[in-house]
Design an enzyme around this catalytic site. Structure first.
Site, PDB file in Angstrom:
ATOM      1  CG  MET A   1      26.593 -14.295 -15.565  1.00 21.49           C
ATOM      2  SD  MET A   1      27.464 -14.100 -13.995  1.00 21.49           S
ATOM      3  CE  MET A   1      28.876 -13.090 -14.508  1.00 21.49           C
ATOM      4  CG  HIS A   2      30.407 -17.070 -17.722  1.00 22.45           C
ATOM      5  ND1 HIS A   2      31.091 -16.017 -17.153  1.00 22.45           N
ATOM      6  CD2 HIS A   2      29.927 -17.823 -16.681  1.00 22.45           C
ATOM      7  CE1 HIS A   2      31.031 -16.134 -15.817  1.00 22.45           C
ATOM      8  NE2 HIS A   2      30.325 -17.198 -15.524  1.00 22.45           N
TER       9      HIS A   2
ATOM     10  CG  ASP B   1      22.802 -16.176 -14.007  1.00 22.88           C
ATOM     11  OD1 ASP B   1      23.886 -15.762 -13.553  1.00 22.88           O
ATOM     12  OD2 ASP B   1      22.697 -17.302 -14.544  1.00 22.88           O
TER      13      ASP B   1
END
Length: 479
Positions: free
Chosen positions: A77-78, A233
């Site tokens: 992520m991110h 995830d």
């Protein structure tokens, strides 16, 4: 059949499952990340595409892919993947564990709209502050940005030619109205952006597009193979282990550590530093406490001692009461509950009697207590945890799982041998999108063991947690 692709930090994993959700084939392609400066962590997006070609070719050598109906995506992520107007990548992707944007994150977090709308603190690792860092430090690059994609969504662009994101992954950008499950125009405008920079949104179990005809032909897929929205995830991993209802939870002992609990409704409490995100299924949410170094901390200690993590844990016997040596696992800052990019780890209470085994136990206990910190933060929001599933490489250590069960006071279940992580969850989401089925297929795996708290050591672990908190306070004063 259905394929799940999980784009992790250290590799891309592919799983092929049949209609009964049995794993038919799997493949892995390693990835590396670069750390050119302190606190930086980057990856070349082209490496994800190369890895995708390798794992799909490997699956094709192991099984006939002509019957694949759906493909799902999971990913780290991110990350900020920046594209120009010609859809070319502008710079290496800034990853989730990159903390360079801590000043920009603090500035955004000082605007009350961000916590109110997103339900979360603006952490340095989130996407929005990274774009401000690029604007402040690489203005020529920022001026060329036309699209901002999360890592798995750039992989989706390669697969489908479509700019699409899902709710669970997008909720970790600091641009997302988590309750409304949509981009926030106000938060985008606050960072000099608008919806045109963002992908369109679908739920994780919905169709986002079809695999490009040329890639389908190259890999032996049918021409109408759909690609599901997928998930971040941890949300995808939750689908993989069947954590989809309130009371269900899992602890992941991977590079980072995650305590993940499903929720039937939206109940944010940003001040706890708990992440409140959309789940990968419609009308569901989840909360999680995140620590930045779990197995990563044990691997670090292994490099220090010249031994593998497996060798270090294999030499431990039965669970022992925590000793005098304490370990603070903040090797690169921390999220829950500290929200501190500057804090660093430490060994405390070293003495002549401290040997390698004592150091190993201290590392496992330190990560365990960081997870206990997360559990207390989750409890403060009203989230309950009835029992835990343990996943990730660290869950292979029974000693570690016993420590977690004892420190948290809940049983820890170990799934039967098999992979129920992000790739498996992504395959399940691909199955949902292709068949129209829903959460009913996200069942929990059979357990090989259920590890109960060692009640005779409960008081000792409580005392150890109190010493851990005292050391945490002392360390915060030194950074």
């Amino acid at each position: 059949m259905y394929i799940g692709l999980d784009l992790g930090t250290s590799g891309l994993k592919a799983i092929l499952i049949d209609d009964d959700q049995r794993i038919v084939a799997e493949a892995n392609a390693p990835l590396t990340n670069e750390r050119p400066h302190d606190g930086w962590s980057e990856q070349a997006p082209q490496s994800w595409l190369d890895a995708c070609d390798r794992v799909m070719a490997a699956l094709g050598r192991k099984a006939d892919l002509s019957a694949v109906r759906g493909l799902g995506l999971s990913g780290q992520m991110h990350g900020a993947t920046l594209l120009d107007a010609a859809d070319e990548v502008l710079r290496p992707c800034i990853l989730w564990n990159d903390t360079r944007a801590h000043k920009e994150a603090a500035a955004l977090d000082a605007d009350p709209r961000f916590r109110e709308v997103t339900g979360n603190i603006v952490f340095p690792g989130f996407t929005a502050p990274k774009l401000l860092w690029v604007r402040n430090n690489e203005p020529d690059t920022f001026e060329k940005v036309s699209k901002v994609l999360l890592p798995k969504d750039y992989l989706r662009f390669y697969l489908t030619g479509e700019f699409v994101g899902d709710m669970s992954d997008s909720a970790g950008t600091s641009w997302f109205d988590t309750g409304a499950r949509d981009w926030s125009d106000d938060l985008l405008a606050a960072t000099g952006m608008d919806r045109s920079f963002m992908p369109r949104l679908v739920e994780g179990s919905e169709t986002s597009g079809q695999v490009r005809v040329d890639l389908a032909a190259k890999w032996g897929l049918p021409a109408n193979c759909i690609v599901a929205g997928g998930g971040g995830d941890n949300a995808a991993s939750a689908i993989g282990v069947g954590v989809v209802k309130a009371g269900q939870a899992f602890v992941s002992l991977g590079t980072s550590g995650v305590l993940f609990a499903a929720n039937d409704g939206y109940q944010p409490d940003a001040g706890t530093a708990v992440h409140t995100f959309c789940h990968a299924l419609p009308d569901t949410w989840h909360q999680m406490g995140v620590i930045l170094a779990a197995s990563d901390a044990l691997n670090w200690y292994g490099r220090l001692t010249g031994q593998s993590a497996a060798d270090l844990t294999a030499r431990l016997g039965a669970l022992e009461a925590p000793g005098k040596t304490r370990f603070l696992p903040y090797l690169g800052g921390e999220r829950t509950p500290l929200n501190d990019a500057a804090i660093r780890g430490a060994f405390v209470g070293l003495e002549h009697a401290t040997d390698t085994a004592a150091g190993t136990r201290a590392v496992l206990e330190g990560v365990t207590y960081a997870i206990r910190d997360c559990a207390e933060a989750l409890a403060a929001t009203g989230t309950r945890i009835d029992r835990l599933l343990a996943v990730g490489g660290g869950s292979r250590s029974r000693y570690w799982c016993e420590a977690i069960a004892t420190a948290l006071g809940v049983p820890v279940d170990l799934p039967v041998a098999g992979d129920f992580g992000g790739a498996f969850g992504a395959a399940r989401l691909g199955m949902m999108a292709a068949t129209g089925q829903g959460a009913e297929i996200a069942t929990t795996p059979e357990t090989q063991a259920s590890i109960a708290p060692v009640t005779g050591l409960t008081a000792a672990f409580e005392d150890g947690f109190a010493r851990f908190k005292a050391a945490q306070t002392a360390i915060k004063g030194l950074t």
